[in-house]
Every structure is written in C-alpha cells, then in structure tokens.
Design a protein around this motif. Structure first.
Motif, mmCIF file in Angstrom:
data_model
loop_
_atom_site.group_PDB
_atom_site.id
_atom_site.type_symbol
_atom_site.label_atom_id
_atom_site.label_comp_id
_atom_site.label_asym_id
_atom_site.label_seq_id
_atom_site.Cartn_x
_atom_site.Cartn_y
_atom_site.Cartn_z
ATOM 1 N N ILE A 13 0.873 -1.166 0.000
ATOM 2 C CA ILE A 13 0.000 0.000 0.000
ATOM 3 C C ILE A 13 0.911 1.217 0.000
ATOM 4 C CG2 ILE A 13 -1.837 1.262 1.200
ATOM 5 C CD1 ILE A 13 -2.691 -1.495 0.235
ATOM 6 N N ILE A 14 0.922 1.974 -1.091
ATOM 7 C CA ILE A 14 1.844 3.108 -1.229
ATOM 8 C C ILE A 14 1.060 4.410 -1.261
ATOM 9 C CG2 ILE A 14 3.629 4.174 -2.659
ATOM 10 C CD1 ILE A 14 4.234 1.354 -3.756
ATOM 11 N N TYR A 19 0.676 12.219 3.461
ATOM 12 C CA TYR A 19 -0.735 12.262 3.057
ATOM 13 C C TYR A 19 -1.609 11.911 4.260
ATOM 14 C CZ TYR A 19 -1.828 13.125 -1.856
ATOM 15 O OH TYR A 19 -2.094 13.731 -3.054
ATOM 16 N N ASN A 20 -2.640 12.690 4.453
ATOM 17 C CA ASN A 20 -3.597 12.408 5.514
ATOM 18 C C ASN A 20 -4.770 11.628 4.943
ATOM 19 O OD1 ASN A 20 -2.273 13.913 7.627
ATOM 20 N ND2 ASN A 20 -2.864 15.751 6.521
ATOM 21 N N LYS A 136 -9.777 17.834 7.200
ATOM 22 C CA LYS A 136 -9.136 18.206 5.929
ATOM 23 C C LYS A 136 -8.111 17.177 5.423
ATOM 24 C CE LYS A 136 -7.644 22.592 3.847
ATOM 25 N NZ LYS A 136 -6.330 22.363 3.235
ATOM 26 N N PRO A 137 -8.485 15.894 5.384
ATOM 27 C CA PRO A 137 -7.550 14.903 4.839
ATOM 28 C C PRO A 137 -7.457 14.995 3.316
ATOM 29 C CG PRO A 137 -9.637 13.858 5.343
ATOM 30 C CD PRO A 137 -9.758 15.285 5.784
ATOM 31 N N GLU A 138 -6.325 14.544 2.765
ATOM 32 C CA GLU A 138 -6.197 14.506 1.303
ATOM 33 C C GLU A 138 -7.086 13.420 0.708
ATOM 34 O OE1 GLU A 138 -2.292 16.453 2.463
ATOM 35 O OE2 GLU A 138 -3.536 14.858 3.263
ATOM 36 N N ILE A 139 -7.301 12.362 1.489
ATOM 37 C CA ILE A 139 -8.147 11.255 1.031
ATOM 38 C C ILE A 139 -9.193 10.958 2.102
ATOM 39 C CG2 ILE A 139 -8.218 8.806 0.398
ATOM 40 C CD1 ILE A 139 -5.365 9.079 -0.625
ATOM 41 N N GLY A 166 -9.726 17.074 -2.894
ATOM 42 C CA GLY A 166 -9.055 15.864 -2.431
ATOM 43 C C GLY A 166 -9.759 14.655 -3.010
ATOM 44 N N GLY A 167 -9.261 13.471 -2.664
ATOM 45 C CA GLY A 167 -9.883 12.240 -3.152
ATOM 46 C C GLY A 167 -10.920 11.724 -2.183
#
Length: 259
Positions: A13-14, A19-20, A136-139, A166-167
């Motif tokens: 898992i990369i 990244y949050n 506010k996570p990126e994903i 974000g995703g």
C-alpha cells in the motif's frame, strides 16, 4: 488496508509521504476512546493545530539553546515542515472553517456542549462526519456514509464533497448519494474475480455494464470450460510420474488462480 490497520497478503500500500487519510467510522465508540469530552472539543481536535503549535514552540527553544550550526539547520527544516502543516490546516482560518461546518450541518449550541457519551447514535454519526470534514484529509474514505443522517445534513455533505479538493472514496447502497458525488465507479466482478474502473456516476456505470453483461456471461462460460478441462487433466495425471505429474501440478496451480 489504506488506513494501515491491516497488512496486505501480498503487494504494498503506497501513499504519498505526509498524506492524511481519514474515514467516517460506522461506530464512533470504536474511533474515540474518550467519550467524556464535549462535542465541540471533539470537533476541534480534528486538526492537530494545538499539538503542532506546542511542537513548534519546543523546537524554537531547542534552536535557542543549540550552538551547533549543522544541528540548527536541521531544526529549522523541522520548523519549515511544521509551518507548512499549519498552513495546510489554515491555521488562521481554522476556527472560521469549523464554524462554517457547524452552521452548515445545523449543530446547535446544546449539542456542542454535550458529552459524546450523552448523545444519540444519529447525532454521533453527524458529529463524526463534521469532524472528518474539518480534519481536511487529502483522502476521505466513506463506508455507508448516509446511514442515520437527516435530509439537511445529507444535502450539506453532498455539496461539501462536490467542492472538496481531495480524493473521496465511497462504498454505499444510497444510489442517490452516489449519483450526486461520484465521478468514477469501480466495479468488482465476483464471478470473474476482476475489477474495472468506469467513468461517470452509478447510473452511467449501470448503463454501460448492462451492455457488457452478455460479454461477461461468455467469459464465465469460457472460464467454466477451462475449469473442466483442467480438472480432467489433473484427475488423469495426478498419480503419474515425470512430465505428466509436472503437467498435473502445473494445471493445479492454474486452477487455483482461476478459482
């Protein structure tokens, strides 16, 4: 796996460094061990601003007491990273961001003052969602996110996600929600043990997949024929020796992959 709570059986898992990734929990008690805190404190903890401020202050104190120039440079690099994080969390606008979410999701003062242990299941789902958006996570990972949500809250979340930078990954039985927020649909076919990514929301995906259904049935028939063929070879040569036994072993491996 993405949250690194499980290890993959194979592969990796990369994620991009720093990244949050966050998810909406099905049950708040599983995520939040201290249910004695009030709702506002729980929401506010979504962004680790206070922790970063304390860390930054400690590093400045280290710099003031450090005479080694090389070590000072390394400490200033840490300062730069922390300041980048604070900027990402909109250090100066964070309170305004939180108040907008509180107002948009119609979380009243009485609820904000309540302890997490004293609020209902539906309220906990709402509060958990508000904290997730504020963090506010990126994903963002959403597993059946509209369960227990009222109409107003659901509409607010739909609009929020549409404008989110974000995703967002969603698993849901709520077709209306999927059609509103998704731009791609990942189809996992249990029959063929394959997956395919389609552009568009659920309705667009459904139209495409209906056309593919005949082709899928043909693939399944072909797979079943291959399975029968492999089983016959395995049964015929398993008790043999030499090349024939190797052939049977090779077919067993292929059959395992097929199944």
């Amino acid at each position: 796996l993405i949250m690194k709570r499980l290890d993959p059986d194979e592969g990796k898992i990369i994620l991009k460094e720093d990244y949050n990734v966050d998810l909406i929990p099905q049950v708040l008690e599983d995520e939040q061990k201290d249910l004695s805190i009030d709702v506002f404190s729980y929401l506010e903890s979504g962004r680790p601003i206070r922790e970063l401020e304390t860390y930054l202050q400690n590093i400045y104190e280290e710099i003031a007491n450090e005479d080694n120039e090389s070590k000072q440079k390394n400490l200033f690099k840490k300062v730069d990273k922390i300041e980048q994080k604070l900027n990402y969390y909109r250090y100066y606008e964070a309170e305004e961001d939180l108040l907008k979410i509180i107002y948009g999701m119609k979380i009243d003062d009485n609820l904000l003052k309540s302890k997490l242990s004293d609020i209902s299941g539906g309220q906990k789902s709402k509060i958990a969602f508000a904290r997730l958006l504020y963090s506010k996570p990126e994903i963002i990972l959403l597993d059946e996110p509209t369960n227990h949500l009222d109409i107003d809250t659901k509409e607010y979340i739909i609009n929020y996600i549409k404008n989110y930078k974000g995703g967002v990954y969603v698993i849901s039985h709520d077709i209306e929600f999927l059609n509103e927020v998704t731009t791609k649909t990942l189809f996992l076919d249990k029959r063929l043990k394959t997956f395919e990514l389609f552009n568009g929301n659920y309705d667009k995906f459904k139209k495409v997949i209906d056309h593919h259904e005949l082709e899928i049935e043909r693939k399944i028939e072909k797979q079943q024929e291959e399975e029968i063929k492999l089983r016959k070879i395995i049964e015929k040569y398993t008790n043999s020796s030499g090349n024939r036994k190797k052939m049977a072993q090779d077919r067993e491996k292929k059959l395992e992959k097929l199944l």
